[in-house]
Design an enzyme around this catalytic site. Structure first.
Site, PDB file in Angstrom:
ATOM      1  N   GLU A   5      41.261 -24.092  20.745  1.00 27.15           N
ATOM      2  CA  GLU A   5      40.926 -23.923  22.166  1.00 27.15           C
ATOM      3  C   GLU A   5      40.844 -25.296  22.810  1.00 27.15           C
ATOM      4  O   GLU A   5      40.258 -26.217  22.243  1.00 27.15           O
ATOM      5  CB  GLU A   5      39.592 -23.176  22.296  1.00 27.15           C
ATOM      6  CG  GLU A   5      38.935 -23.252  23.649  1.00 27.15           C
ATOM      7  CD  GLU A   5      39.764 -22.590  24.738  1.00 27.15           C
ATOM      8  OE1 GLU A   5      39.864 -23.189  25.834  1.00 27.15           O
ATOM      9  OE2 GLU A   5      40.317 -21.499  24.504  1.00 27.15           O
ATOM     10  N   CYS A  42      34.271   6.148  47.344  1.00 27.90           N
ATOM     11  CA  CYS A  42      33.400   5.013  47.637  1.00 27.90           C
ATOM     12  C   CYS A  42      33.698   4.541  49.053  1.00 27.90           C
ATOM     13  O   CYS A  42      34.835   4.147  49.347  1.00 27.90           O
ATOM     14  CB  CYS A  42      33.618   3.877  46.643  1.00 27.90           C
ATOM     15  SG  CYS A  42      32.661   2.388  47.052  1.00 27.90           S
ATOM     16  N   CYS A  87      46.645  -9.951  29.162  1.00 26.08           N
ATOM     17  CA  CYS A  87      46.048  -9.293  30.318  1.00 26.08           C
ATOM     18  C   CYS A  87      47.063  -9.128  31.430  1.00 26.08           C
ATOM     19  O   CYS A  87      46.719  -8.673  32.522  1.00 26.08           O
ATOM     20  CB  CYS A  87      44.842 -10.081  30.818  1.00 26.08           C
ATOM     21  SG  CYS A  87      45.256 -11.771  31.279  1.00 26.08           S
ATOM     22  N   TYR A 109      44.215 -20.067  21.661  1.00 22.99           N
ATOM     23  CA  TYR A 109      43.550 -19.714  22.912  1.00 22.99           C
ATOM     24  C   TYR A 109      42.251 -18.952  22.599  1.00 22.99           C
ATOM     25  O   TYR A 109      41.947 -17.922  23.206  1.00 22.99           O
ATOM     26  CB  TYR A 109      44.449 -18.847  23.801  1.00 22.99           C
ATOM     27  CG  TYR A 109      45.786 -19.440  24.140  1.00 22.99           C
ATOM     28  CD1 TYR A 109      45.934 -20.302  25.228  1.00 22.99           C
ATOM     29  CD2 TYR A 109      46.917 -19.131  23.382  1.00 22.99           C
ATOM     30  CE1 TYR A 109      47.179 -20.840  25.553  1.00 22.99           C
ATOM     31  CE2 TYR A 109      48.157 -19.664  23.696  1.00 22.99           C
ATOM     32  CZ  TYR A 109      48.287 -20.512  24.782  1.00 22.99           C
ATOM     33  OH  TYR A 109      49.526 -21.046  25.097  1.00 22.99           O
ATOM     34  N   CYS A 128      26.759  -0.458  43.506  1.00 29.96           N
ATOM     35  CA  CYS A 128      28.173  -0.358  43.118  1.00 29.96           C
ATOM     36  C   CYS A 128      28.345   0.453  41.839  1.00 29.96           C
ATOM     37  O   CYS A 128      27.676   0.213  40.835  1.00 29.96           O
ATOM     38  CB  CYS A 128      28.751  -1.755  42.934  1.00 29.96           C
ATOM     39  SG  CYS A 128      30.455  -1.764  42.346  1.00 29.96           S
TER      40      CYS A 128
END
Length: 434
Positions: free
Chosen positions: A267, A7, A342, A246, A93
């Site tokens: 939450e 790219c 994550c 969460y 993209c």
């Protein structure tokens, strides 16, 4: 299927730094980095091979682009160069679905032909700051959000009509007003120009409706893989009480609901809870309820009341959870704790605290939610071991003994796509009949 590509814009925009690396090597690199983290922590955990995506391109279901003009004064759009306000022309993209690329190109063309003023962050002048596009892969529904510096939006009616005519996939269009000098894209005031203000996607057996700022995993297919792995690893038998902390818009709890007795979702964001309750109704799921409260506070109070849950689920922001949450969760003595993260660095840091309270895991699973980037998603199931405190183990490295205040404290950095996880705020729209 392509497993790597060249790219010309990769080094400029920074959105996919590993795109030129063969995909299998990307997965091996990520696994090795997590193995190094585990080794430095002293924990005895097997890191399972990365579950790779079947399609490492075209998966991003959320895109934010800015606008600029070239030397010939022609409008172009694209992602921002890292740590700057400089827009890189990223038309076509490879990380974005084809329909999203076509819509971005069309909007860019219309902005130029309709002479819509582009916002200049240096001078604070102009109108159009960003366009946010969200996409439901299974439903083919598209949301378009124009982020403007002020409410007055000339050509708005023509722009909306032109997009609706050219792209029937666009089911809702909004205008978000952001007059502030800030890098935060969306602000509180949003006008509904067309549709319901939300789009839906199908995630396995459940429907998920989400608004502009609601958290929804950026890779639909790998999200489904992650949730199915999580569900299987818990081995639910329809008798368990599950606490989903969460929880955001409730996607994990809703996914688990058919396999357990009841679910409570927690939450802190009240608007996200409104969205979660809507999703429960959308799926006709009646054994789940949602509480608008900080997850740590809820857990501490639950421990004081001696509430019992068979399973506790946490999927916190990249900063991980708190020591108070961990202590209180362990005090409830659940059978299993599912930890989705994550950021493996903060997850492993938290696993060290769980171990002090007797909860351990012996394996860490990795799901590549973000191909061609340095991000990775990880999950594990912890269970109580009364003998764990008697076991000898290696003292963890220094970065795991002190809770870092920023990513600069980390020896190995996993820059998560969920930097602010679970915002999930359905906007309070003002209808504007164009």
């Amino acid at each position: 299927m392509r497993f790597f590509m060249k790219c010309p814009k990769a080094k400029l925009c920074g959105g996919c730094p590993l795109i030129s690396v063969p995909y299998k090597q990307q997965a091996q690199k990520k696994q090795k980095q997590v193995e190094e983290l585990v080794k430095k922590s002293g924990l005895k955990i097997t890191v399972n091979p990365v579950v790779m995506a079947k399609e490492p391109f075209g998966y991003r279901n959320k895109v934010i682009v800015g606008f600029a003009k070239d030397r010939e004064k022609k409008v172009y759009s694209g992602l921002y160069a890292p740590k700057s306000h400089r827009v890189i022309n990223t038309s076509g993209c490879a990380m974005q679905p084809a329909i999203v690329n076509r819509i971005i190109d069309a909007i860019t063309r219309m902005v130029g032909s309709m002479k819509i003023q582009i916002y200049n962050p240096k001078t604070g002048t102009g109108l159009l700051r960003h366009v946010l596009i969200r996409y439901g892969k299974e439903t083919d529904q598209v949301m378009v959000v124009f982020v403007t510096a002020e409410k007055n939006f000339p050509s708005r009616k023509n722009l909306v009509n032109a997009l609706r005519t050219e792209f029937p996939q666009i089911t809702t269009i909004l205008q978000n007003i952001n007059p502030r000098d800030t890098s935060i894209v969306l602000q509180d005031e949003t006008l509904l120009l067309y549709g319901k203000g939300m789009i839906e996607d199908q995630l396995g057996p459940i429907k998920i409706a989400f608004s502009p700022s609601a958290f929804y995993q950026i890779n639909h297919d790998q999200c489904l893989v992650l949730y199915e792995m999580a569900k299987q690893s818990l081995g639910l038998t329809k008798t368990e009480a599950v606490l989903d902390t969460y929880c955001g818009v409730g996607s994990i709890g809703l996914f688990m609901a058919d396999a357990c007795k009841r679910v409570v979702g927690v939450e802190i964001n009240k608007d996200a809870i409104v969205n979660a309750r809507y999703n429960a109704q959308l799926n006709h799921i009646d054994n789940i309820r949602f509480v608008a409260e900080d997850s740590t506070k809820f857990m501490v109070d639950a421990a004081k009341r001696h509430n019992y849950y068979d399973v506790i689920i946490l999927d916190p922001p990249r900063a991980g959870t708190t020591p108070a949450f961990i202590e209180s969760a362990c005090a409830l003595k659940p059978k299993k704790i599912l930890y989705i993260s994550c950021d493996p660095t903060t997850q492993i840091r938290d696993l060290l605290i769980f171990r002090k309270h007797g909860y351990v895991t012996h394996q860490l699973s990795l799901v590549d939610m973000f191909p061609n980037t340095e991000h990775i998603e990880s999950l594990c199931v912890l269970e109580y071991d009364p003998n764990v405190k008697k076991q000898q183990w290696i003292k963890p490295a220094k970065e795991f003994t002190n809770r870092p205040t920023s990513s600069k404290n980390k020896k190995i950095k996993f820059d998560s796509a969920k930097s602010v996880k679970k915002s999930g705020r359905p906007m309070k729209y003002k209808k504007n009949h164009h």
